[in-house]
Write a protein that holds these residues in place. Structure first.
Motif, PDB file in Angstrom:
ATOM      1  N   LEU A 158       2.950   0.598  -1.091  1.00 29.36           N
ATOM      2  CA  LEU A 158       2.846  -0.712  -0.437  1.00 29.36           C
ATOM      3  C   LEU A 158       3.649  -1.760  -1.208  1.00 29.36           C
ATOM      4  O   LEU A 158       4.284  -2.629  -0.613  1.00 29.36           O
ATOM      5  CB  LEU A 158       1.383  -1.125  -0.302  1.00 29.36           C
ATOM      6  N   ALA A 159       3.644  -1.667  -2.539  1.00 28.73           N
ATOM      7  CA  ALA A 159       4.426  -2.611  -3.346  1.00 28.73           C
ATOM      8  C   ALA A 159       5.917  -2.409  -3.107  1.00 28.73           C
ATOM      9  O   ALA A 159       6.682  -3.367  -2.991  1.00 28.73           O
ATOM     10  CB  ALA A 159       4.091  -2.435  -4.825  1.00 28.73           C
ATOM     11  N   ARG A 160       6.355  -1.153  -3.030  1.00 27.69           N
ATOM     12  CA  ARG A 160       7.774  -0.870  -2.754  1.00 27.69           C
ATOM     13  C   ARG A 160       8.178  -1.391  -1.376  1.00 27.69           C
ATOM     14  O   ARG A 160       9.265  -1.928  -1.196  1.00 27.69           O
ATOM     15  CB  ARG A 160       8.053   0.635  -2.867  1.00 27.69           C
ATOM     16  N   ILE A 161       7.297  -1.235  -0.393  1.00 28.39           N
ATOM     17  CA  ILE A 161       7.566  -1.755   0.949  1.00 28.39           C
ATOM     18  C   ILE A 161       7.655  -3.274   0.906  1.00 28.39           C
ATOM     19  O   ILE A 161       8.537  -3.876   1.516  1.00 28.39           O
ATOM     20  CB  ILE A 161       6.476  -1.290   1.941  1.00 28.39           C
TER      21      ILE A 161
ATOM     22  N   SER B  69      -7.668  -2.964 -12.912  1.00 26.04           N
ATOM     23  CA  SER B  69      -7.182  -4.261 -12.459  1.00 26.04           C
ATOM     24  C   SER B  69      -5.662  -4.264 -12.625  1.00 26.04           C
ATOM     25  O   SER B  69      -5.151  -4.084 -13.724  1.00 26.04           O
ATOM     26  CB  SER B  69      -7.814  -5.380 -13.301  1.00 26.04           C
ATOM     27  N   ILE B  70      -4.958  -4.431 -11.508  1.00 31.81           N
ATOM     28  CA  ILE B  70      -3.503  -4.345 -11.492  1.00 31.81           C
ATOM     29  C   ILE B  70      -2.912  -5.689 -11.097  1.00 31.81           C
ATOM     30  O   ILE B  70      -3.434  -6.378 -10.231  1.00 31.81           O
ATOM     31  CB  ILE B  70      -3.031  -3.268 -10.481  1.00 31.81           C
ATOM     32  N   ARG B  71      -1.807  -6.028 -11.733  1.00 30.65           N
ATOM     33  CA  ARG B  71      -1.052  -7.243 -11.403  1.00 30.65           C
ATOM     34  C   ARG B  71       0.267  -6.804 -10.764  1.00 30.65           C
ATOM     35  O   ARG B  71       0.916  -5.876 -11.239  1.00 30.65           O
ATOM     36  CB  ARG B  71      -0.765  -8.044 -12.667  1.00 30.65           C
ATOM     37  N   PHE B  72       0.653  -7.479  -9.677  1.00 31.33           N
ATOM     38  CA  PHE B  72       1.912  -7.179  -9.000  1.00 31.33           C
ATOM     39  C   PHE B  72       2.819  -8.391  -9.101  1.00 31.33           C
ATOM     40  O   PHE B  72       2.465  -9.485  -8.673  1.00 31.33           O
ATOM     41  CB  PHE B  72       1.662  -6.830  -7.529  1.00 31.33           C
ATOM     42  N   SER B  73       3.984  -8.212  -9.696  1.00 28.28           N
ATOM     43  CA  SER B  73       4.979  -9.279  -9.790  1.00 28.28           C
ATOM     44  C   SER B  73       6.144  -8.887  -8.891  1.00 28.28           C
ATOM     45  O   SER B  73       6.969  -8.045  -9.244  1.00 28.28           O
ATOM     46  CB  SER B  73       5.450  -9.442 -11.237  1.00 28.28           C
TER      47      SER B  73
ATOM     48  N   GLN C  19       9.731  -9.668 -10.309  1.00 26.80           N
ATOM     49  CA  GLN C  19      10.208  -8.732 -11.327  1.00 26.80           C
ATOM     50  C   GLN C  19      10.221  -7.292 -10.824  1.00 26.80           C
ATOM     51  O   GLN C  19      10.748  -6.400 -11.485  1.00 26.80           O
ATOM     52  CB  GLN C  19       9.328  -8.805 -12.571  1.00 26.80           C
ATOM     53  N   GLY C  20       9.606  -7.053  -9.668  1.00 23.71           N
ATOM     54  CA  GLY C  20       9.527  -5.701  -9.138  1.00 23.71           C
ATOM     55  C   GLY C  20       8.705  -4.796 -10.024  1.00 23.71           C
ATOM     56  O   GLY C  20       9.121  -3.710 -10.387  1.00 23.71           O
ATOM     57  N   LYS C  21       7.498  -5.262 -10.376  1.00 26.96           N
ATOM     58  CA  LYS C  21       6.714  -4.526 -11.368  1.00 26.96           C
ATOM     59  C   LYS C  21       5.224  -4.558 -11.033  1.00 26.96           C
ATOM     60  O   LYS C  21       4.693  -5.584 -10.632  1.00 26.96           O
ATOM     61  CB  LYS C  21       6.944  -5.166 -12.728  1.00 26.96           C
ATOM     62  N   LEU C  22       4.579  -3.398 -11.215  1.00 27.46           N
ATOM     63  CA  LEU C  22       3.120  -3.293 -11.199  1.00 27.46           C
ATOM     64  C   LEU C  22       2.682  -3.116 -12.643  1.00 27.46           C
ATOM     65  O   LEU C  22       3.287  -2.324 -13.373  1.00 27.46           O
ATOM     66  CB  LEU C  22       2.665  -2.075 -10.391  1.00 27.46           C
ATOM     67  N   GLN C  23       1.640  -3.846 -13.065  1.00 27.27           N
ATOM     68  CA  GLN C  23       1.169  -3.748 -14.451  1.00 27.27           C
ATOM     69  C   GLN C  23      -0.346  -3.645 -14.483  1.00 27.27           C
ATOM     70  O   GLN C  23      -1.033  -4.315 -13.711  1.00 27.27           O
ATOM     71  CB  GLN C  23       1.570  -4.984 -15.251  1.00 27.27           C
TER      72      GLN C  23
END
Length: 192
Positions: free
Chosen positions: A51-54, A102-106, A109-113
């Motif tokens: 979903l993040a890539r989309i 707990s995940i952060r989506f930026s 920056q194109g990053k999941l952390q």
């Protein structure tokens, strides 16, 4: 080492079919970190990473379009990781994986952390990734340069396919080769 999934007999009444435990986009097995099963308003479930890539390549970052039915789901105010986690799929995962990180989506920056590990989770192994690079957003400055380059290349390739343009490019290429050869011969003859 992959964790073992629960025995299908341990999950609810036998009449109910088991949910699919793989993402329909990447075919990766759901987990409680980057492949957390997120459910869209259309009731289709996909992993957070897909979903993040989309979302990164989408022109509408405030919503996500279902890859199966194309229905649009508005994103929560706190972002993509705050989409509802599919409880049915989560309940079929091994006990230690039923506590979501707990995940952060930026998007920029194109990053999941991984932001925070749940206190009930087992200690992280060395193999656990704490961030995942997804690529450059579709509307970032680098993506704009890439799209301009791609447009120029596609225009060139379309022109080359046209008979008159193909002839013109061949003639210009031959002229450049001849000019370069003559120039080299002149320079070499002046040195003697």
């Amino acid at each position: 080492m992959e964790p073992q999934l629960k025995d299908p007999e341990d999950h609810g009444p036998p009449d109910e079919p088991l949910p699919d435990l793989e993402c329909a986009v990447c075919f990766g097995q759901f987990n409680n970190i980057f492949n957390t099963p997120k459910i869209l308003q259309c009731n289709h479930t996909f992993c957070l990473e897909c979903l993040a890539r989309i979302n990164i390549i989408s022109a509408q970052p405030e919503s996500i379009q279902c890859p199966l039915c194309r229905a649009s789901t508005p994103l929560p105010a706190l972002g993509l990781p705050k989409l509802a986690t599919d409880p049915t799929v989560l309940s079929c995962l091994p006990e230690p994986m039923q506590h979501v990180y707990s995940i952060r989506f930026s998007r920029d920056q194109g990053k999941l952390q991984v932001k925070r590990v749940p206190s009930s989770a087992p200690p992280c192994s060395r193999e656990t990734r704490h961030s995942l690079d997804l690529g450059v957003p579709a509307d970032g400055p680098q993506a704009e340069r890439q799209s301009q380059t791609a447009f120029g290349l596609s225009l060139f390739l379309r022109l080359v396919k046209m008979p008159i343009c193909r002839l013109l490019f061949m003639a210009l290429g031959m002229l450049a080769v001849v000019s370069l050869t003559v120039g080299i011969v002149i320079i070499l003859s002046q040195r003697k």
